[in-house]
Design a protein around this motif. Structure first.
Motif, short mmCIF file in Angstrom:
data_model
loop_
_atom_site.label_atom_id
_atom_site.label_comp_id
_atom_site.label_asym_id
_atom_site.label_seq_id
_atom_site.Cartn_x
_atom_site.Cartn_y
_atom_site.Cartn_z
N ALA A 31 -15.75 -0.42 14.11
CA ALA A 31 -15.60 -0.25 15.57
C ALA A 31 -14.36 -0.97 16.06
O ALA A 31 -13.72 -0.53 17.00
CB ALA A 31 -16.85 -0.79 16.27
N GLY A 32 -14.04 -2.09 15.39
CA GLY A 32 -12.89 -2.88 15.82
C GLY A 32 -11.57 -2.32 15.33
O GLY A 32 -10.52 -2.72 15.78
N GLY A 86 -7.14 -5.85 6.45
CA GLY A 86 -7.11 -4.83 7.51
C GLY A 86 -7.49 -3.46 7.01
O GLY A 86 -8.11 -2.66 7.73
N TYR A 87 -7.13 -3.16 5.78
CA TYR A 87 -7.45 -1.85 5.18
C TYR A 87 -8.36 -2.09 3.98
O TYR A 87 -8.04 -1.72 2.86
CB TYR A 87 -6.18 -1.13 4.76
CG TYR A 87 -5.28 -0.78 5.92
CD1 TYR A 87 -5.45 0.41 6.63
CD2 TYR A 87 -4.27 -1.65 6.33
CE1 TYR A 87 -4.64 0.73 7.71
CE2 TYR A 87 -3.45 -1.34 7.42
CZ TYR A 87 -3.65 -0.16 8.10
OH TYR A 87 -2.84 0.14 9.17
N SER A 88 -9.48 -2.74 4.21
CA SER A 88 -10.36 -3.11 3.09
C SER A 88 -11.47 -2.10 2.90
O SER A 88 -11.73 -1.26 3.77
CB SER A 88 -10.96 -4.50 3.34
OG SER A 88 -12.18 -4.39 4.04
N ASP A 89 -12.12 -2.21 1.75
CA ASP A 89 -13.26 -1.33 1.48
C ASP A 89 -14.48 -1.71 2.34
O ASP A 89 -15.50 -1.04 2.30
CB ASP A 89 -13.61 -1.34 -0.02
CG ASP A 89 -13.92 -2.73 -0.56
OD1 ASP A 89 -13.83 -3.71 0.21
OD2 ASP A 89 -14.25 -2.84 -1.76
N LYS A 90 -14.34 -2.78 3.13
CA LYS A 90 -15.41 -3.16 4.07
C LYS A 90 -14.94 -2.92 5.51
O LYS A 90 -15.52 -3.45 6.45
CB LYS A 90 -15.80 -4.63 3.88
CG LYS A 90 -16.20 -5.02 2.46
CD LYS A 90 -17.49 -4.38 2.03
CE LYS A 90 -17.95 -4.87 0.66
NZ LYS A 90 -17.06 -4.47 -0.46
N GLY A 91 -13.87 -2.17 5.66
CA GLY A 91 -13.34 -1.88 6.99
C GLY A 91 -12.27 -2.90 7.39
O GLY A 91 -11.79 -3.66 6.55
N ASN A 92 -11.91 -2.87 8.66
CA ASN A 92 -10.90 -3.79 9.17
C ASN A 92 -11.55 -5.13 9.53
O ASN A 92 -12.33 -5.20 10.47
CB ASN A 92 -10.23 -3.16 10.40
CG ASN A 92 -9.13 -4.05 10.97
OD1 ASN A 92 -8.97 -5.20 10.56
ND2 ASN A 92 -8.38 -3.53 11.92
#
Ligand SMILES: [Mg+2]
Length: 305
Positions: free
Chosen positions: A299-300, A174-180
């Motif tokens: 965006a999500g 959810g809090y990744s370096d590639k976004g959620n």
């Protein structure tokens, strides 16, 4: 399936995904570098335990965490566990002694590689805060998000199976370096599903997700896990990445191996990319695709929060 570590044809790659309805993913060493866990996630606890306990000492949740650790220490003492560090009862006038003992107990448990429920509970609360405040960001291999997106768009359901508890896994993705990335997953399994080297754990998971075992693909970095999953009837892929334990020649022959999730994409654009992989231009194309994913998942993020 025979493989001598050579690049497979697109045809073989299609075969392994043929009929697959669900993908079950190991996390450490598969979607996420082992280094992230060893050099960021765990050291974060040791470095920050004192600050965390001091600043949250008055809160019920933190007091509950300390109480669980105190009870665990009592049980360890009872069982004559070597080197156990006792923790005094939480009290307002006893903060320094309680925090000091708790930090020492936590450090001791981590150095002994103990994975008690009490330790995991405090760790998960500390990580939750760190992820939410941006002090930690889950590291995901570059090739992972595009593959998850593609499988998801094909109607395949995606699950994780990690020893890290479900909350920890959700924080990582959810809090990744590639976004959620959470919207790409249908569910998460942890140690409560059983040991990862036991066939029965995979039988349990397959039953839970209600997909026939032969239609589930398990991807992991460890041959011992792949063997257990395979014994339970699942398809398996062993992912070979830098920093993972090296595979033996036997393992390479027994298991279908990949070095990137890109090799498991059946999408035409990916296939083309693989064919053109040797051309310099391919790198640029790859980068822009990853960026596209990043935007989509960002965006999500708001909706998920
Ligand atoms: Mg692993």
């Amino acid at each position: 399936m025979e493989n001598h570590g050579q690049k497979r044809s697109a045809h073989e790659q299609e075969d392994i995904l043929d009929g697959v309805q669900a993908v079950l993913l190991d996390v450490e060493g598969t979607t996420t570098p082992l280094m992230f866990v060893q050099e960021k996630l765990f050291p974060y606890i040791k470095t920050n335990a004192k600050t965390y306990l001091n600043s949250h000492y008055g809160e019920d949740e933190c007091r509950g965490d300390i109480e669980e650790l105190r009870k665990q220490a009592e049980a360890d003492k009872e069982a004559s566990v070597e080197g156990v560090i006792s923790i005094p009862q939480v009290a307002d006038d006893n903060k320094e002694a309680v925090v000091d003992a708790t930090v020492k107990n936590v450090t001791w448990q981590m150095e002994k590689d103990l994975k008690t429920k009490a330790l995991k509970q405090l760790q998960s609360h500390m990580w939750r805060e760190a992820y939410k405040t941006g002090l930690l960001q889950g590291e995901i291999y570059d090739d992972v998000p595009a593959a998850l997106k593609e499988w998801s768009s094909e109607g395949k359901r995606i699950y994780t199976y990690s020893l890290d508890n479900v909350e920890g896994q959700k924080l990582l993705f959810g809090y990744s370096d590639k976004g959620n990335l959470l919207e790409l997953f249908s569910g998460y399994f942890d140690a409560t599903a059983g040991a990862k080297t036991e066939k029965d754990s995979y039988i349990h998971i397959v039953g839970e997700i209600n997909v026939k075992s032969e239609k589930v693909l398990y991807i992991t970095d460890l041959p011992t896990e792949a063997k257990a999953a395979s014994d339970a009837g699942l398809k398996t892929v062993v992912v070979v990445r830098e920093g993972n334990t090296q595979l033996s020649d036997d393992d390479k022959q027994c298991f279908f191996t990949v070095t990137s999730f890109e090799e498991l994409c059946s999408d035409d654009s990916h296939k083309a990319k693989r064919v053109e992989g040797e051309h310099k231009g391919a790198k640029h194309e790859e980068a822009s695709q990853v960026d596209g994913t990043k935007e989509a998942v960002h965006a999500g993020e708001e909706a998920a929060d």
